[in-house]
Scaffold this motif. Structure first.
Motif, PDB file in Angstrom:
ATOM      1  N   VAL A   1      -5.424  52.786  43.652  1.00 54.12           N
ATOM      2  CA  VAL A   1      -4.211  52.003  43.427  1.00 54.12           C
ATOM      3  C   VAL A   1      -4.041  51.634  41.954  1.00 54.12           C
ATOM      4  O   VAL A   1      -3.153  50.865  41.611  1.00 54.12           O
ATOM      5  N   GLY A   2      -4.897  52.162  41.101  1.00 52.74           N
ATOM      6  CA  GLY A   2      -4.849  51.807  39.692  1.00 52.74           C
ATOM      7  C   GLY A   2      -5.371  50.391  39.480  1.00 52.74           C
ATOM      8  O   GLY A   2      -6.102  49.859  40.307  1.00 52.74           O
ATOM      9  N   LEU A   3      -4.985  49.794  38.362  1.00 51.29           N
ATOM     10  CA  LEU A   3      -5.416  48.417  38.081  1.00 51.29           C
ATOM     11  C   LEU A   3      -4.398  47.443  38.656  1.00 51.29           C
ATOM     12  O   LEU A   3      -3.610  46.822  37.948  1.00 51.29           O
TER      13      LEU A   3
ATOM     14  N   ARG B   1      -3.258  51.321  26.602  1.00 50.71           N
ATOM     15  CA  ARG B   1      -3.079  52.773  26.544  1.00 50.71           C
ATOM     16  C   ARG B   1      -2.974  53.179  25.082  1.00 50.71           C
ATOM     17  O   ARG B   1      -2.524  52.384  24.250  1.00 50.71           O
ATOM     18  N   ALA B   2      -3.312  54.431  24.802  1.00 52.51           N
ATOM     19  CA  ALA B   2      -3.186  54.947  23.443  1.00 52.51           C
ATOM     20  C   ALA B   2      -1.733  54.824  22.990  1.00 52.51           C
ATOM     21  O   ALA B   2      -0.807  55.157  23.732  1.00 52.51           O
ATOM     22  N   GLY B   3      -1.547  54.318  21.791  1.00 52.68           N
ATOM     23  CA  GLY B   3      -0.205  54.194  21.231  1.00 52.68           C
ATOM     24  C   GLY B   3       0.573  52.974  21.682  1.00 52.68           C
ATOM     25  O   GLY B   3       1.705  52.783  21.260  1.00 52.68           O
ATOM     26  N   GLU B   4      -0.024  52.156  22.554  1.00 54.43           N
ATOM     27  CA  GLU B   4       0.635  50.939  23.027  1.00 54.43           C
ATOM     28  C   GLU B   4      -0.196  49.724  22.636  1.00 54.43           C
ATOM     29  O   GLU B   4      -1.390  49.840  22.377  1.00 54.43           O
ATOM     30  N   GLU B   5       0.440  48.574  22.625  1.00 53.32           N
ATOM     31  CA  GLU B   5      -0.277  47.345  22.303  1.00 53.32           C
ATOM     32  C   GLU B   5      -1.214  46.979  23.446  1.00 53.32           C
ATOM     33  O   GLU B   5      -0.838  47.004  24.628  1.00 53.32           O
TER      34      GLU B   5
ATOM     35  N   GLY C   1      -1.920  39.884  32.323  1.00 55.30           N
ATOM     36  CA  GLY C   1      -1.857  40.926  31.309  1.00 55.30           C
ATOM     37  C   GLY C   1      -2.306  42.272  31.841  1.00 55.30           C
ATOM     38  O   GLY C   1      -1.657  43.297  31.614  1.00 55.30           O
ATOM     39  N   VAL C   2      -3.409  42.271  32.568  1.00 55.24           N
ATOM     40  CA  VAL C   2      -3.954  43.523  33.105  1.00 55.24           C
ATOM     41  C   VAL C   2      -3.011  44.121  34.136  1.00 55.24           C
ATOM     42  O   VAL C   2      -2.749  45.323  34.129  1.00 55.24           O
ATOM     43  N   MET C   3      -2.464  43.299  35.024  1.00 54.95           N
ATOM     44  CA  MET C   3      -1.553  43.823  36.030  1.00 54.95           C
ATOM     45  C   MET C   3      -0.240  44.295  35.399  1.00 54.95           C
ATOM     46  O   MET C   3       0.333  45.298  35.821  1.00 54.95           O
ATOM     47  N   ALA C   4       0.227  43.594  34.362  1.00 54.71           N
ATOM     48  CA  ALA C   4       1.450  43.988  33.676  1.00 54.71           C
ATOM     49  C   ALA C   4       1.281  45.320  32.939  1.00 54.71           C
ATOM     50  O   ALA C   4       2.252  46.032  32.716  1.00 54.71           O
ATOM     51  N   LEU C   5       0.054  45.640  32.586  1.00 53.53           N
ATOM     52  CA  LEU C   5      -0.223  46.922  31.933  1.00 53.53           C
ATOM     53  C   LEU C   5       0.202  48.083  32.828  1.00 53.53           C
ATOM     54  O   LEU C   5       0.668  49.110  32.352  1.00 53.53           O
ATOM     55  N   GLY C   6       0.053  47.898  34.132  1.00 54.54           N
ATOM     56  CA  GLY C   6       0.508  48.908  35.080  1.00 54.54           C
ATOM     57  C   GLY C   6      -0.275  50.203  35.046  1.00 54.54           C
ATOM     58  O   GLY C   6       0.278  51.269  35.334  1.00 54.54           O
ATOM     59  N   ALA C   7      -1.551  50.147  34.692  1.00 52.23           N
ATOM     60  CA  ALA C   7      -2.377  51.360  34.615  1.00 52.23           C
ATOM     61  C   ALA C   7      -2.583  51.941  36.010  1.00 52.23           C
ATOM     62  O   ALA C   7      -3.007  51.256  36.926  1.00 52.23           O
TER      63      ALA C   7
END
Length: 91
Positions: A12-14, A37-41, A50-56
């Motif tokens: 389910v990702g992060l 992620r590479a290229g993102e803040e 924060g981790v859930m908003a990353l949507g990894a």
């Protein structure tokens, strides 16, 4: 500042349980840890929002960074955690 790249193994990702387990582990290091992620803040790895908003998602690569004494060891343990399907494991 040490960094590691890891592929998200959780199906389910992060999201939900895997994110909570990761944040708990990041908090347990006592260090300043970020994930992005590479290229993102990057975001604060000790923040569930924060981790859930990353949507990894499953199969995506993320970059972990940590600052402080023991950063390399902390990153290795966090990489090992994200390399497992945390959603499939028993609590």
């Amino acid at each position: 500042m040490p960094q590691r790249t890891v592929t998200i193994a959780s199906s389910v990702g992060l999201h939900a349980r895997p994110a909570a387990l990761f944040v708990e582990a990041a908090q347990g290091t006592g260090l300043d840890v970020e994930i992005g992620r590479a290229g993102e803040e990057a975001v604060d790895a000790t923040s569930i929002l924060g981790v859930m908003a990353l949507g990894a998602k499953h199969g995506e690569e993320v970059i972990l960074t940590a600052d402080g004494d023991g950063a390399d060891a902390a990153l290795e343990s966090l990489v090992a955690l994200l390399s497992r399907d945390l959603d499939a494991e028993e609590g």
